[in-house]
Design a protein around this motif. Structure first.
Motif, PDB file in Angstrom:
ATOM      1  N   VAL A 263      -2.526  67.575  65.511  1.00  0.00           N
ATOM      2  CA  VAL A 263      -1.220  68.132  65.867  1.00  0.00           C
ATOM      3  C   VAL A 263      -1.313  69.654  65.900  1.00  0.00           C
ATOM      4  O   VAL A 263      -2.306  70.224  65.463  1.00  0.00           O
ATOM      5  N   ASN A 264      -0.274  70.309  66.424  1.00  0.00           N
ATOM      6  CA  ASN A 264      -0.196  71.748  66.203  1.00  0.00           C
ATOM      7  C   ASN A 264       1.134  72.096  65.543  1.00  0.00           C
ATOM      8  O   ASN A 264       2.169  72.097  66.164  1.00  0.00           O
ATOM      9  N   GLY A 265       1.066  72.336  64.264  1.00  0.00           N
ATOM     10  CA  GLY A 265       2.266  72.688  63.507  1.00  0.00           C
ATOM     11  C   GLY A 265       2.579  71.655  62.443  1.00  0.00           C
ATOM     12  O   GLY A 265       2.371  70.453  62.637  1.00  0.00           O
ATOM     13  N   ALA A 266       3.050  72.147  61.298  1.00  0.00           N
ATOM     14  CA  ALA A 266       3.276  71.267  60.149  1.00  0.00           C
ATOM     15  C   ALA A 266       4.446  70.314  60.399  1.00  0.00           C
ATOM     16  O   ALA A 266       4.396  69.149  60.004  1.00  0.00           O
ATOM     17  N   GLY A 267       5.498  70.798  61.076  1.00  0.00           N
ATOM     18  CA  GLY A 267       6.639  69.934  61.343  1.00  0.00           C
ATOM     19  C   GLY A 267       6.231  68.784  62.249  1.00  0.00           C
ATOM     20  O   GLY A 267       6.607  67.627  62.038  1.00  0.00           O
ATOM     21  N   LEU A 268       5.416  69.116  63.236  1.00  0.00           N
ATOM     22  CA  LEU A 268       4.910  68.096  64.149  1.00  0.00           C
ATOM     23  C   LEU A 268       4.045  67.086  63.394  1.00  0.00           C
ATOM     24  O   LEU A 268       4.037  65.893  63.709  1.00  0.00           O
ATOM     25  N   ALA A 269       3.325  67.557  62.405  1.00  0.00           N
ATOM     26  CA  ALA A 269       2.485  66.654  61.596  1.00  0.00           C
ATOM     27  C   ALA A 269       3.361  65.611  60.910  1.00  0.00           C
ATOM     28  O   ALA A 269       3.039  64.424  60.904  1.00  0.00           O
ATOM     29  N   MET A 270       4.485  66.068  60.364  1.00  0.00           N
ATOM     30  CA  MET A 270       5.390  65.145  59.668  1.00  0.00           C
ATOM     31  C   MET A 270       5.940  64.114  60.654  1.00  0.00           C
ATOM     32  O   MET A 270       5.957  62.910  60.383  1.00  0.00           O
ATOM     33  N   ALA A 271       6.387  64.599  61.814  1.00  0.00           N
ATOM     34  CA  ALA A 271       6.943  63.685  62.823  1.00  0.00           C
ATOM     35  C   ALA A 271       5.874  62.696  63.285  1.00  0.00           C
ATOM     36  O   ALA A 271       6.146  61.513  63.496  1.00  0.00           O
ATOM     37  N   THR A 272       4.650  63.187  63.418  1.00  0.00           N
ATOM     38  CA  THR A 272       3.561  62.336  63.898  1.00  0.00           C
ATOM     39  C   THR A 272       3.249  61.242  62.877  1.00  0.00           C
ATOM     40  O   THR A 272       2.987  60.092  63.233  1.00  0.00           O
ATOM     41  N   ASP A 274       5.408  60.038  60.784  1.00  0.00           N
ATOM     42  CA  ASP A 274       6.541  59.102  60.838  1.00  0.00           C
ATOM     43  C   ASP A 274       6.367  58.097  61.971  1.00  0.00           C
ATOM     44  O   ASP A 274       6.557  56.898  61.773  1.00  0.00           O
ATOM     45  N   ILE A 275       5.995  58.585  63.159  1.00  0.00           N
ATOM     46  CA  ILE A 275       5.901  57.630  64.267  1.00  0.00           C
ATOM     47  C   ILE A 275       4.669  56.733  64.107  1.00  0.00           C
ATOM     48  O   ILE A 275       4.658  55.605  64.579  1.00  0.00           O
ATOM     49  N   THR A 276       3.670  57.218  63.427  1.00  0.00           N
ATOM     50  CA  THR A 276       2.512  56.356  63.144  1.00  0.00           C
ATOM     51  C   THR A 276       2.962  55.168  62.305  1.00  0.00           C
ATOM     52  O   THR A 276       2.620  54.014  62.570  1.00  0.00           O
ATOM     53  N   LYS A 277       3.778  55.469  61.297  1.00  0.00           N
ATOM     54  CA  LYS A 277       4.330  54.395  60.446  1.00  0.00           C
ATOM     55  C   LYS A 277       5.214  53.469  61.268  1.00  0.00           C
ATOM     56  O   LYS A 277       5.167  52.254  61.118  1.00  0.00           O
ATOM     57  N   TRP A 278       6.033  54.080  62.114  1.00  0.00           N
ATOM     58  CA  TRP A 278       6.922  53.278  62.966  1.00  0.00           C
ATOM     59  C   TRP A 278       6.100  52.320  63.829  1.00  0.00           C
ATOM     60  O   TRP A 278       6.491  51.175  64.055  1.00  0.00           O
ATOM     61  N   ALA A 279       4.935  52.791  64.282  1.00  0.00           N
ATOM     62  CA  ALA A 279       4.087  51.963  65.140  1.00  0.00           C
ATOM     63  C   ALA A 279       3.338  50.901  64.330  1.00  0.00           C
ATOM     64  O   ALA A 279       2.576  50.117  64.889  1.00  0.00           O
ATOM     65  N   GLY A 280       3.514  50.898  63.027  1.00  0.00           N
ATOM     66  CA  GLY A 280       2.939  49.829  62.201  1.00  0.00           C
ATOM     67  C   GLY A 280       1.617  50.176  61.560  1.00  0.00           C
ATOM     68  O   GLY A 280       0.886  49.295  61.114  1.00  0.00           O
ATOM     69  N   GLU A 312      -9.781  54.775  63.146  1.00  0.00           N
ATOM     70  CA  GLU A 312     -10.073  53.779  64.192  1.00  0.00           C
ATOM     71  C   GLU A 312      -9.417  54.138  65.504  1.00  0.00           C
ATOM     72  O   GLU A 312      -9.803  53.635  66.562  1.00  0.00           O
ATOM     73  N   ILE A 313      -8.387  54.958  65.434  1.00  0.00           N
ATOM     74  CA  ILE A 313      -7.691  55.377  66.657  1.00  0.00           C
ATOM     75  C   ILE A 313      -7.153  56.790  66.412  1.00  0.00           C
ATOM     76  O   ILE A 313      -6.835  57.133  65.268  1.00  0.00           O
ATOM     77  N   ILE A 314      -7.103  57.587  67.470  1.00  0.00           N
ATOM     78  CA  ILE A 314      -6.669  58.977  67.293  1.00  0.00           C
ATOM     79  C   ILE A 314      -5.369  59.207  68.037  1.00  0.00           C
ATOM     80  O   ILE A 314      -5.220  58.794  69.198  1.00  0.00           O
ATOM     81  N   LEU A 315      -4.443  59.835  67.364  1.00  0.00           N
ATOM     82  CA  LEU A 315      -3.168  60.195  67.972  1.00  0.00           C
ATOM     83  C   LEU A 315      -3.097  61.719  68.034  1.00  0.00           C
ATOM     84  O   LEU A 315      -3.159  62.389  67.005  1.00  0.00           O
ATOM     85  N   VAL A 316      -3.002  62.238  69.256  1.00  0.00           N
ATOM     86  CA  VAL A 316      -2.882  63.694  69.418  1.00  0.00           C
ATOM     87  C   VAL A 316      -1.447  63.993  69.827  1.00  0.00           C
ATOM     88  O   VAL A 316      -0.939  63.403  70.782  1.00  0.00           O
ATOM     89  N   ASN A 317      -0.789  64.850  69.090  1.00  0.00           N
ATOM     90  CA  ASN A 317       0.587  65.209  69.405  1.00  0.00           C
ATOM     91  C   ASN A 317       0.669  66.714  69.521  1.00  0.00           C
ATOM     92  O   ASN A 317       0.589  67.429  68.531  1.00  0.00           O
ATOM     93  N   LEU A 318       0.804  67.172  70.772  1.00  0.00           N
ATOM     94  CA  LEU A 318       0.721  68.607  71.014  1.00  0.00           C
ATOM     95  C   LEU A 318       2.000  69.112  71.646  1.00  0.00           C
ATOM     96  O   LEU A 318       2.479  68.537  72.619  1.00  0.00           O
ATOM     97  N   PHE A 319       2.532  70.167  71.086  1.00  0.00           N
ATOM     98  CA  PHE A 319       3.648  70.862  71.715  1.00  0.00           C
ATOM     99  C   PHE A 319       3.132  72.247  72.066  1.00  0.00           C
ATOM    100  O   PHE A 319       3.117  73.141  71.239  1.00  0.00           O
ATOM    101  N   ALA A 320       2.665  72.361  73.313  1.00  0.00           N
ATOM    102  CA  ALA A 320       1.928  73.565  73.670  1.00  0.00           C
ATOM    103  C   ALA A 320       2.864  74.722  73.959  1.00  0.00           C
ATOM    104  O   ALA A 320       3.675  74.664  74.869  1.00  0.00           O
TER     105      ALA A 320
END
Ligand code: ADP
Ligand code: MG
Length: 393
Positions: A263-272, A274-280, A312-320
């Motif tokens: 991710v880029n940014g701590a807030g984005l890390a938290m959101a990321t 959260d959605i990882t958990k949401w995705a199971g 096992e899988i990578i999630l990239v969440n970027l707010f450029a």
């Protein structure tokens, strides 16, 4: 930043806090010489950035210099595993040889910043020498908290209160209050995030002594303490966290998950997360590339994430914004090709050059799914996890 017990005790001594006489040794022969010089019963203590050494064989009381040498030989060069380390433990390169103290009572004292109150707080307990988490859970009434004041410091009567709460003998009250005030000065003057003495000991002749010493220094204030920054011992750190630190990336390993998050940014890390958990699923780590990451740092970030065996899988969440999507995309593709990593990736990119970034990813021939936004990425992640679980059955 963490420092060793012997370094923390050096600081304690400079602030007038009594500690058992001790010396550092890097060889068994030096440990023997130290034991000879101190004389009588001594303790040999492994110097590692972790507590719980006592229960793990990292603290040995011995009677002779010969035994001190043998105890040191048994510790130096090994990786000590305690309940505070990972399964690989941390390397022992130094031992402390200290005068054995006649212990009558073991107490606990620490100072941390209370995030809610925004002030340093003293935590004290009559139940020293054991895990403070356990005391907090089983006998919370034996744990006391006294707040300091960021402007006024710790008033003498507060220090005396803590000494009284610790139920130290009358003749040791004054020395204990002085020690608490000095500990508070250690905390403030060195910009610590934690100072902990476990155990703080009352000796057979009612002296008060810091038998153990733990200091964590606030990383963001280290620039004000060049002498303390020099105490950094990278060998004690997790290898991936160390690599991330030297590339100016913030990497945090998390327990039990399988999704690597970039991710880029701590807030984005938290959101990321959260959605990882949401995705199971659970995050295995997160790596924050920060605002202005160049390609080299993105590549190193990717190498670090794929070095974590649990991913096992990578999630990239970027707010450029300042970071450019195309640069990040190219860094990811380069590093994936270089490392031969075949892990599936889900990438959400918005902002500067996002379209170009997605094009680079789509044309890379790698297993990368580019999503337009975080919600889209969450759905892709959920589907991929579900099909991976289905495939495994
Ligand atoms: P850790 O917290 O890593 O287990 P400590 O320094 O707290 O290491 O030591 C563990 C235990 O070993 C202490 O609770 C104390 O009982 C004993 N010990 C440590 N240092 C000394 C000393 N100088 N003299 C006597 N006993 C000691
Ligand atoms: Mg201890």
């Amino acid at each position: 930043m963490n420092i060793h017990e012997y370094q923390a005790k050096d600081i304690f001594e400079r602030f007038g806090i009594p500690v058992p006489r001790g010396m550092v040794a890097t060889t068994a022969a030096e440990a023997r010489a130290a034991a000879e010089e101190i004389g009588g019963e001594v303790v040999v203590k492994a110097q590692v950035h972790a507590g719980g050494r006592g229960k793990a064989g990292g603290v040995k009381v011995v009677n002779t210099p010969q035994e001190a040498e043998e105890a040191a030989a048994g510790m130096l060069g090994i990786n000590l595993v305690t309940h505070q380390t990972g399964p690989d433990g941390v390397p022992v390169r130094k031992v402390m040889v200290a005068e054995a103290t006649d212990i009558k009572d073991e107490l606990y004292i620490s100072i941390i910043v209370d995030g809610d109150l925004g002030v340093p707080v003293i935590i004290a307990s009559t139940e020293g020498g054991m895990d403070i988490e356990e005391v907090a859970e089983k006998t919370p009434d034996r744990l006391f908290r006294v707040a300091g004041d960021p402007l006024l410091g710790l008033s003498p009567y507060h220090a005396r209160d803590v000494a009284a709460l610790l139920e130290v003998p009358q003749s040791a009250q004054r020395a204990t209050a002085a020690l608490i005030s000095n500990l508070y000065r250690v905390f403030v003057d060195n910009d610590c995030s934690l100072v902990e003495v476990n155990p703080l000991v009352i000796t057979g002749d009612d002296q008060v002594v810091a038998l153990d010493a733990k200091i964590n220094l606030e990383d963001d204030a280290l620039f004000r303490h060049k002498d303390l920054a020099a105490l950094h011992d990278p060998e004690q750190e997790d290898e991936l966290e160390r690599r991330a630190g030297s590339a100016d990336l913030a990497y945090v390993k998390l327990d039990g998950g399988k999704v690597g998050c970039m991710v880029n940014g701590a807030g984005l890390a938290m959101a990321t997360m959260d959605i990882t958990k949401w995705a199971g699923a659970d995050p295995a780590n997160f790596l924050d590339i920060g605002g202005s990451a160049d390609q080299g740092r993105i590549e190193e970030a990717f190498r670090i994430i794929v070095s974590d065996d649990e991913v096992e899988i990578i999630l990239v969440n970027l707010f450029a914004g300042i970071a450019r999507s195309d640069v990040v995309a190219q860094g990811i593709v380069n590093a994936a090709k270089e490392t031969g990593a075949t892990l599936p990736m889900v990438v959400a990119m918005r902002g500067t050059n996002a379209e170009e970034g997605r094009r680079i990813l789509n044309e890379s021939g790698l297993d990368i799914t580019a999503a337009p936004d975080l919600a889209g990425a969450a759905e892709v992640l959920r589907d991929k996890l579900a099909s991976a679980a289905g495939g495994a059955q």
